[in-house]
Scaffold this active site. Structure first.
Site, PDB file in Angstrom:
ATOM      1  N   ASN A   9       1.013  -1.141   0.444  1.00  0.00           N
ATOM      2  CA  ASN A   9      -0.325   0.219   0.054  1.00  0.00           C
ATOM      3  C   ASN A   9       0.819   1.363  -0.070  1.00  0.00           C
ATOM      4  O   ASN A   9       1.469   1.677   1.066  1.00  0.00           O
ATOM      5  CB  ASN A   9      -1.294   0.295   1.335  1.00  0.00           C
ATOM      6  CG  ASN A   9      -1.654   0.989   1.329  1.00  0.00           C
ATOM      7  OD1 ASN A   9      -1.731   2.221   0.682  1.00  0.00           O
ATOM      8  ND2 ASN A   9      -2.351   1.293   2.180  1.00  0.00           N
ATOM      9  N   TRP A  10       0.978   1.862  -0.841  1.00  0.00           N
ATOM     10  CA  TRP A  10       1.968   2.903  -1.707  1.00  0.00           C
ATOM     11  C   TRP A  10       1.865   4.284  -0.873  1.00  0.00           C
ATOM     12  O   TRP A  10       2.126   5.339   0.075  1.00  0.00           O
ATOM     13  CB  TRP A  10       2.076   3.389  -2.816  1.00  0.00           C
ATOM     14  CG  TRP A  10       3.047   2.267  -3.762  1.00  0.00           C
ATOM     15  CD1 TRP A  10       3.543   1.264  -3.118  1.00  0.00           C
ATOM     16  CD2 TRP A  10       3.731   2.412  -4.993  1.00  0.00           C
ATOM     17  NE1 TRP A  10       4.418   0.967  -3.925  1.00  0.00           N
ATOM     18  CE2 TRP A  10       4.082   1.153  -4.441  1.00  0.00           C
ATOM     19  CE3 TRP A  10       3.630   3.358  -5.443  1.00  0.00           C
ATOM     20  CZ2 TRP A  10       4.867   1.372  -5.909  1.00  0.00           C
ATOM     21  CZ3 TRP A  10       3.991   3.230  -6.834  1.00  0.00           C
ATOM     22  CH2 TRP A  10       5.550   2.203  -7.612  1.00  0.00           C
ATOM     23  N   LYS A  11       0.174   4.451  -0.129  1.00  0.00           N
ATOM     24  CA  LYS A  11      -0.140   5.372   0.004  1.00  0.00           C
ATOM     25  C   LYS A  11      -0.002   6.589  -0.750  1.00  0.00           C
ATOM     26  O   LYS A  11      -0.550   6.384  -1.851  1.00  0.00           O
ATOM     27  CB  LYS A  11      -0.234   5.200   2.041  1.00  0.00           C
ATOM     28  CG  LYS A  11      -0.201   3.842   2.608  1.00  0.00           C
ATOM     29  CD  LYS A  11      -0.423   4.781   3.882  1.00  0.00           C
ATOM     30  CE  LYS A  11      -0.360   3.306   4.806  1.00  0.00           C
ATOM     31  NZ  LYS A  11      -0.409   3.118   5.590  1.00  0.00           N
ATOM     32  N   HIS A  95      -9.869   1.092   4.784  1.00  0.00           N
ATOM     33  CA  HIS A  95      -8.552   1.298   5.691  1.00  0.00           C
ATOM     34  C   HIS A  95      -8.624   2.370   6.341  1.00  0.00           C
ATOM     35  O   HIS A  95      -9.403   2.944   6.279  1.00  0.00           O
ATOM     36  CB  HIS A  95      -7.638   2.067   4.515  1.00  0.00           C
ATOM     37  CG  HIS A  95      -5.903   1.804   5.085  1.00  0.00           C
ATOM     38  ND1 HIS A  95      -6.003   2.852   5.663  1.00  0.00           N
ATOM     39  CD2 HIS A  95      -5.444   0.850   4.572  1.00  0.00           C
ATOM     40  CE1 HIS A  95      -4.582   2.765   6.398  1.00  0.00           C
ATOM     41  NE2 HIS A  95      -4.358   1.504   6.152  1.00  0.00           N
ATOM     42  N   GLU A  97      -6.825   4.670   7.679  1.00  0.00           N
ATOM     43  CA  GLU A  97      -6.890   6.119   7.347  1.00  0.00           C
ATOM     44  C   GLU A  97      -8.294   6.933   6.046  1.00  0.00           C
ATOM     45  O   GLU A  97      -8.349   7.663   6.643  1.00  0.00           O
ATOM     46  CB  GLU A  97      -5.402   5.958   6.330  1.00  0.00           C
ATOM     47  CG  GLU A  97      -4.621   6.217   7.231  1.00  0.00           C
ATOM     48  CD  GLU A  97      -3.080   5.404   6.675  1.00  0.00           C
ATOM     49  OE1 GLU A  97      -3.657   5.568   5.649  1.00  0.00           O
ATOM     50  OE2 GLU A  97      -2.608   4.703   7.349  1.00  0.00           O
ATOM     51  N   GLU A 167      -5.883  -5.049  10.462  1.00  0.00           N
ATOM     52  CA  GLU A 167      -4.823  -4.044  10.925  1.00  0.00           C
ATOM     53  C   GLU A 167      -5.336  -3.166  12.091  1.00  0.00           C
ATOM     54  O   GLU A 167      -5.819  -2.593  11.686  1.00  0.00           O
ATOM     55  CB  GLU A 167      -4.569  -2.816   9.940  1.00  0.00           C
ATOM     56  CG  GLU A 167      -4.304  -3.340   8.399  1.00  0.00           C
ATOM     57  CD  GLU A 167      -4.018  -2.855   7.397  1.00  0.00           C
ATOM     58  OE1 GLU A 167      -2.809  -2.936   6.954  1.00  0.00           O
ATOM     59  OE2 GLU A 167      -4.228  -1.696   7.252  1.00  0.00           O
ATOM     60  N   GLY A 173       1.884   2.778  10.986  1.00  0.00           N
ATOM     61  CA  GLY A 173       2.576   2.580  10.463  1.00  0.00           C
ATOM     62  C   GLY A 173       3.678   4.407  11.934  1.00  0.00           C
ATOM     63  O   GLY A 173       4.044   5.174  11.500  1.00  0.00           O
ATOM     64  N   SER A 212       2.435  -2.439  10.408  1.00  0.00           N
ATOM     65  CA  SER A 212       4.654  -1.875  10.781  1.00  0.00           C
ATOM     66  C   SER A 212       4.771  -3.596  10.144  1.00  0.00           C
ATOM     67  O   SER A 212       5.721  -3.664  11.096  1.00  0.00           O
ATOM     68  CB  SER A 212       4.454  -1.474  12.201  1.00  0.00           C
ATOM     69  OG  SER A 212       4.220  -0.294  12.325  1.00  0.00           O
ATOM     70  N   GLY A 233       2.283  -1.652   4.230  1.00  0.00           N
ATOM     71  CA  GLY A 233       3.130  -0.016   4.184  1.00  0.00           C
ATOM     72  C   GLY A 233       4.039   0.788   3.860  1.00  0.00           C
ATOM     73  O   GLY A 233       4.566   0.371   3.105  1.00  0.00           O
ATOM     74  N   GLY A 234       4.401   1.508   4.882  1.00  0.00           N
ATOM     75  CA  GLY A 234       5.944   1.525   5.123  1.00  0.00           C
ATOM     76  C   GLY A 234       6.974   0.706   3.882  1.00  0.00           C
ATOM     77  O   GLY A 234       7.686   1.566   3.546  1.00  0.00           O
TER      78      GLY A 234
END
Ligand code: PGA
Length: 251
Positions: A9-11, A95, A97, A167, A173, A212, A233-234
């Site tokens: 997930n590049w966001k 998600h 976010e 999640e 994150g 994470s 993600g990251g």
């Protein structure tokens, strides 16, 4: 047989040039028939770039968001048919976010899930509790409520048509993942719930862990009996790290 599914997930990251460099590197690493399913979720601006570079490879792509309506006066939004037109196979729904920054509720997320299924996409439905909810002993109650509302009225033609991502909000994150035993416990409960909701095939729906995940901790999660992959993600912004995580899922 639940084929592990590892997703990036590049966001809101990367330009066209950065995406092209990423795809080139990823395709140097990933064999034509990877041992696990790999999915990249770039921003909508890069879906065409993903199609151009990933078509025919062992890497699928999907969208981070879509509006539940197929077309209309919704300035700034993109629809499921528009995404499917770019060869996308997956859609992230729910998600944290989107829930917490953009105020999406379970009812709206449910509309998105149904729109994805109707439009031929596979929804990746994200669920998870906040730290406050976990500390109050309400984690399962919250997740069950998210599942029940978002999947209300959903008819599933086959278990591969849905993915659940567990999640926990406090793990996204932050660099602080869930404890593997807590992730396993939640995934087992989700699987039990899915089999109640969809019958025996519900047990075959894949459940990812997200929050994470890094190459260093990926094996701890990806070897758990009820975890079938990761939503990353990251760490997924680096193709080498993403592939290292995928290899942990391959065992
Ligand atoms: P993270 O994000 O890996 O950076 O914690 C996970 C996610 O948002 O899906």
């Amino acid at each position: 047989m639940r084929t592990p599914i590892v997703a990036a997930n590049w966001k809101m990251h990367k330009t066209v040039g950065e995406a092209v460099a990423y795809f080139r590197r990823l395709l140097e690493l990933v064999p034509a028939r990877p041992p696990v399913e790999l999915v990249v979720f770039p921003p909508a601006t890069l879906l065409l770039v993903a199609q151009k570079h990933l078509e025919g490879s062992g890497v699928a792509w999907g969208a981070q968001n879509a509006h539940p309506e197929p077309a209309g006066a919704f300035t700034g939004e993109v629809s499921v048919p528009q995404i499917a037109d770019l060869g996308a196979r997956y859609l992230i729904c729910g998600h944290s976010e989107r829930r917490h920054i953009f105020g999406e509720d379970d009812e709206y997320i449910g509309r998105k899930v149904r729109a994805a299924l109707e439009g031929g996409l596979v929804p990746v439905l994200c669920v998870g509790e906040t730290l406050e909810e976990r500390e109050a002993g309400r984690a399962w109650q919250v997740v069950e409520g998210q599942l029940a509302t978002a999947l209300g009225g959903v008819e599933l033609p086959s278990p591969e048509r849905l993915v659940i991502a567990y999640e926990p909000v406090w793990a996204i994150g932050t660099g602080v993942p869930a404890r593997p035993e807590d992730a396993q416990d939640m995934a087992a409960r989700i699987r039990e719930w899915l089999s109640g909701r969809f019958g025996r095939p519900g047990r075959e729906i894949r459940i990812q862990y997200g929050g994470s995940v890094k190459p260093e901790n990926a094996p701890e999660f990806l070897t758990l009996p009820d975890i079938d992959g990761a939503l990353v993600g990251g760490a997924s912004l680096d193709p080498d790290k993403f592939w290292a995580i995928a290899q942990a899922a391959a065992g």
